[in-house]
Design a protein around this motif. Sequence first.
Motif, short mmCIF file in Angstrom:
data_model
loop_
_atom_site.label_atom_id
_atom_site.label_comp_id
_atom_site.label_asym_id
_atom_site.label_seq_id
_atom_site.Cartn_x
_atom_site.Cartn_y
_atom_site.Cartn_z
N GLU A 170 0.91 -1.27 0.07
CA GLU A 170 -0.01 0.14 0.03
C GLU A 170 0.93 1.35 -0.18
OE1 GLU A 170 -2.07 -3.46 1.28
OE2 GLU A 170 -0.36 -2.47 2.05
N GLU A 171 1.92 1.13 0.74
CA GLU A 171 2.83 2.19 0.78
C GLU A 171 3.82 2.57 -0.32
OE1 GLU A 171 4.35 1.68 4.73
OE2 GLU A 171 2.80 3.06 5.65
N LEU A 172 3.88 1.43 -1.12
CA LEU A 172 4.85 1.25 -2.21
C LEU A 172 4.91 2.47 -3.05
CD1 LEU A 172 7.40 -0.16 -3.64
CD2 LEU A 172 5.34 -1.71 -4.86
N PRO A 173 3.75 3.13 -3.64
CA PRO A 173 3.59 3.66 -4.77
C PRO A 173 4.35 5.13 -4.29
CG PRO A 173 1.61 2.71 -5.08
CD PRO A 173 2.56 2.31 -3.62
N ALA A 174 3.97 5.62 -3.12
CA ALA A 174 4.31 6.82 -2.78
C ALA A 174 6.10 6.87 -2.63
CB ALA A 174 3.67 7.30 -1.34
N LEU A 175 6.40 5.78 -2.01
CA LEU A 175 7.75 5.76 -1.93
C LEU A 175 8.58 5.51 -3.21
CD1 LEU A 175 10.24 5.10 -0.18
CD2 LEU A 175 9.94 2.80 -0.28
N ALA A 176 8.20 4.86 -4.00
CA ALA A 176 8.53 4.70 -5.52
C ALA A 176 8.75 6.16 -6.19
CB ALA A 176 7.75 3.77 -6.27
#
Length: 233
Positions: free
Chosen positions: A144-150
């Motif tokens: 769930e948090e991956l897109p923002a981190l990427a």
Amino acid sequence: MSTIEQNLQAVRRSIAQAAAEAQRPADAVTLLAVSKTFGVDAVLAAAAAGQTAFGENYLQEALDKIAAARLALPQAAIEWHFIGPIQSNKTRPIAEHFDWVHTVEREKIAARLSEQRPAGMADLNICLQVNISGEASKSGVSPEELPALARAVAQLPKLRLRGLMAIPEPQTDPALQRAAFAQLRSLYEQLRADGLALDTLSMGMSSDLQAAVLEGATIVRVGSAIFGSRNYS
């Protein structure tokens, strides 16, 4: 022929067979030899057998090995990948000595690697580690948090965001192995569809590399099948 050379040949055959089954070229998959806990002699034996990419988990051990390998093989094009947990106080030597980092899970760590990558060195290749199985004991950003981190990491200078890495919960059933890797591939494809120029899926180890290649791995991280059983004592 050394045992390490024989083992490398066997692993490469396994990769080629899985790639053929997936209708992928064998050279679409990079073999990363995980040399943690083994001495520089093991690295040199693998390098003599044509292996160029090595993965290390423990920073001080890795730095000693990198220095010894460069002294022994000054002309060799050895590529060093950091694949262990990253503490904030260890980012500078990682930024200074490695070509790839597979285990970025926080923006703070990525920012430190960006700031500390020396001028004149090529951009540091980055994979984001995803906790694909949701295990409390495993590192990694949640899906769930991956897109923002990427998106954040892709904007940092002196870093090149290449793709994703995961260590799924161990499974002996090939179908369950593939299911976890398919989840990671789906996240990767979503990020690519959103405009990020990713090209790397770092997934699969000695026990599940065939399933990983079938699901699109571009880097498999193999240690014991090449170097033998580890002694952690």
